[in-house]
Design a protein around this motif. Sequence first.
Motif, short mmCIF file in Angstrom:
data_model
loop_
_atom_site.label_atom_id
_atom_site.label_comp_id
_atom_site.label_asym_id
_atom_site.label_seq_id
_atom_site.Cartn_x
_atom_site.Cartn_y
_atom_site.Cartn_z
N ALA A 38 -4.11 -4.53 -0.11
CA ALA A 38 -2.88 -4.39 -1.26
C ALA A 38 -3.49 -4.44 -2.70
CB ALA A 38 -1.67 -5.13 -0.90
N ASP A 39 -4.32 -5.23 -2.83
CA ASP A 39 -4.77 -5.76 -4.43
C ASP A 39 -5.59 -4.60 -4.62
OD1 ASP A 39 -3.28 -8.14 -4.17
OD2 ASP A 39 -5.20 -9.34 -3.47
N ILE A 40 -6.42 -3.86 -3.71
CA ILE A 40 -7.41 -2.99 -3.90
C ILE A 40 -6.81 -1.71 -4.30
CG2 ILE A 40 -9.28 -1.62 -3.10
CD1 ILE A 40 -10.04 -4.12 -1.53
N ASN A 41 -5.79 -1.31 -3.67
CA ASN A 41 -4.73 -0.28 -3.64
C ASN A 41 -4.03 -0.49 -5.11
OD1 ASN A 41 -3.74 1.75 -1.58
ND2 ASN A 41 -4.62 0.20 -0.74
N ILE A 42 -3.56 -1.41 -5.74
CA ILE A 42 -3.13 -1.88 -6.92
C ILE A 42 -4.09 -1.59 -8.07
CG2 ILE A 42 -2.24 -3.59 -8.61
CD1 ILE A 42 -0.61 -4.64 -5.99
N CYS A 54 0.73 -1.22 -0.02
CA CYS A 54 -0.10 -0.11 0.15
C CYS A 54 0.95 1.33 -0.12
CB CYS A 54 -1.08 0.14 1.16
SG CYS A 54 -2.29 -1.09 1.12
N GLU A 55 2.00 1.14 0.92
CA GLU A 55 2.82 2.55 0.82
C GLU A 55 3.65 2.59 -0.51
OE1 GLU A 55 3.06 4.67 3.47
OE2 GLU A 55 1.24 3.76 3.73
N HIS A 56 4.01 1.48 -1.36
CA HIS A 56 4.50 1.48 -2.41
C HIS A 56 3.78 2.21 -3.38
CE1 HIS A 56 7.90 -0.79 -1.40
NE2 HIS A 56 7.62 -1.96 -1.62
N VAL A 57 2.35 1.93 -3.44
CA VAL A 57 1.50 2.72 -4.40
C VAL A 57 1.21 4.03 -4.06
CG1 VAL A 57 -1.05 2.53 -5.04
CG2 VAL A 57 0.15 0.33 -5.02
N ARG A 58 1.00 4.16 -2.81
CA ARG A 58 1.06 5.76 -2.22
C ARG A 58 2.30 6.38 -2.93
NH1 ARG A 58 -0.49 8.17 3.49
NH2 ARG A 58 1.12 6.79 4.17
N ASP A 59 3.30 5.92 -2.68
CA ASP A 59 4.60 6.68 -3.12
C ASP A 59 4.40 7.17 -4.73
OD1 ASP A 59 5.73 6.20 -0.82
OD2 ASP A 59 7.10 4.69 -1.28
N LEU A 71 7.43 -1.82 -9.09
CA LEU A 71 6.33 -2.59 -8.42
C LEU A 71 6.00 -3.79 -8.92
CD1 LEU A 71 4.23 -2.02 -5.98
CD2 LEU A 71 2.67 -1.17 -7.71
N GLU A 72 6.15 -3.99 -10.28
CA GLU A 72 5.88 -5.34 -10.96
C GLU A 72 6.94 -6.46 -10.37
OE1 GLU A 72 4.51 -8.24 -14.02
OE2 GLU A 72 3.67 -6.10 -13.04
N ASN A 73 8.33 -6.08 -10.03
CA ASN A 73 9.22 -6.69 -9.77
C ASN A 73 8.75 -7.37 -7.99
OD1 ASN A 73 10.58 -6.71 -11.92
ND2 ASN A 73 11.86 -4.97 -11.53
N VAL A 74 7.99 -6.78 -7.30
CA VAL A 74 7.92 -7.18 -5.99
C VAL A 74 6.84 -7.99 -5.90
CG1 VAL A 74 7.24 -6.06 -3.97
CG2 VAL A 74 8.66 -4.66 -5.46
N VAL A 75 5.73 -7.93 -6.76
CA VAL A 75 4.57 -8.66 -6.66
C VAL A 75 4.83 -10.19 -7.13
CG1 VAL A 75 3.13 -6.90 -6.71
CG2 VAL A 75 3.41 -7.90 -8.75
N PRO A 76 4.16 -11.23 -6.61
CA PRO A 76 4.55 -12.56 -7.08
C PRO A 76 3.57 -12.92 -8.39
CG PRO A 76 2.91 -12.69 -5.46
CD PRO A 76 3.46 -11.12 -5.37
N ASN A 77 3.67 -13.84 -9.12
CA ASN A 77 3.22 -14.26 -10.23
C ASN A 77 1.78 -14.96 -9.79
OD1 ASN A 77 2.74 -14.79 -12.75
ND2 ASN A 77 3.73 -16.52 -13.09
N SER A 78 0.70 -13.95 -9.53
CA SER A 78 -0.17 -14.33 -8.80
C SER A 78 -1.32 -13.33 -9.07
CB SER A 78 -0.30 -14.88 -7.31
OG SER A 78 -1.48 -15.00 -6.63
N ILE A 79 -2.67 -13.68 -8.85
CA ILE A 79 -3.57 -12.47 -8.79
C ILE A 79 -3.86 -11.92 -7.54
CG2 ILE A 79 -5.01 -13.69 -10.78
CD1 ILE A 79 -7.10 -14.65 -8.55
N TYR A 80 -2.83 -12.40 -6.42
CA TYR A 80 -2.87 -11.73 -5.20
C TYR A 80 -1.33 -11.10 -5.10
CZ TYR A 80 -7.25 -14.48 -4.78
OH TYR A 80 -8.37 -15.28 -5.25
N SER A 81 -1.22 -9.91 -4.54
CA SER A 81 -0.13 -9.37 -4.22
C SER A 81 0.53 -9.67 -2.83
CB SER A 81 -0.25 -7.70 -4.21
OG SER A 81 -1.08 -7.57 -3.24
N VAL A 82 -0.13 -10.35 -2.17
CA VAL A 82 0.14 -10.82 -0.92
C VAL A 82 -0.70 -12.12 -0.33
CG1 VAL A 82 0.43 -10.55 1.87
CG2 VAL A 82 0.99 -8.75 0.10
N GLY A 83 0.10 -13.20 -0.20
CA GLY A 83 -0.51 -14.45 0.25
C GLY A 83 -1.51 -15.20 -0.74
#
Length: 208
Positions: free
Chosen positions: A157-161, A98-103, A139-151
Amino acid sequence: MATYKLTYFNLRGLAEITRIMFNIAKVPFEDIRLEYPPKEFAELKAAGKFAANLNRVPILDYNGVQIGQSKAIERFVAKKLGFMGTNDIEEAQVDMMCEHVRDIRIKYNEIRFNKSGEELEAAKKNFIVNDLGVWLEKLENVVPNSIYSVGDKLSLADINIYLLILDFFTPSEEVEKAKENCPKLKAIANNVAEVAKDWLASRPVTMF
């Protein structure tokens, strides 16, 4: 049963992430929308209705207790509704994303709110053409290869994205080009759009 009352202007703005969470979770809340440009706001402010947020909105009333600051509201609601991950590590990762997106949004807003006229338009275009893609690829390099950014479940976080990728910038060829190397971010955003489609289709149409 918990009661939620969310007060903000009739805009998406600083309240939309919270509204989306309520609607995805199918949790009832009172969506109190003040006229914009403000008319009744001054009267309500004078009556002390928004004191918890230093006489500003949004403000959340939870079982009679007022909570101010849009990000504090988002995190509080996310915890209550299960959008902050499943353990302490995931909660920290959700907060991080969320903070990455806010930046990124702050970088663009520094231009929007500090320039005007032709200078503003030129600076906005320069950011989108030369800087936005760089930030999004980080930001792309931080997220996993998934439809969810965490877990393995949808989170704040997904809604912020989603807001960053599909709602924050005015659609244009330049914006699409900035996103072209970010398939994971687009997949996350598209998943949120699908899950929240009923709300997105029925919410009031506002200027921003």
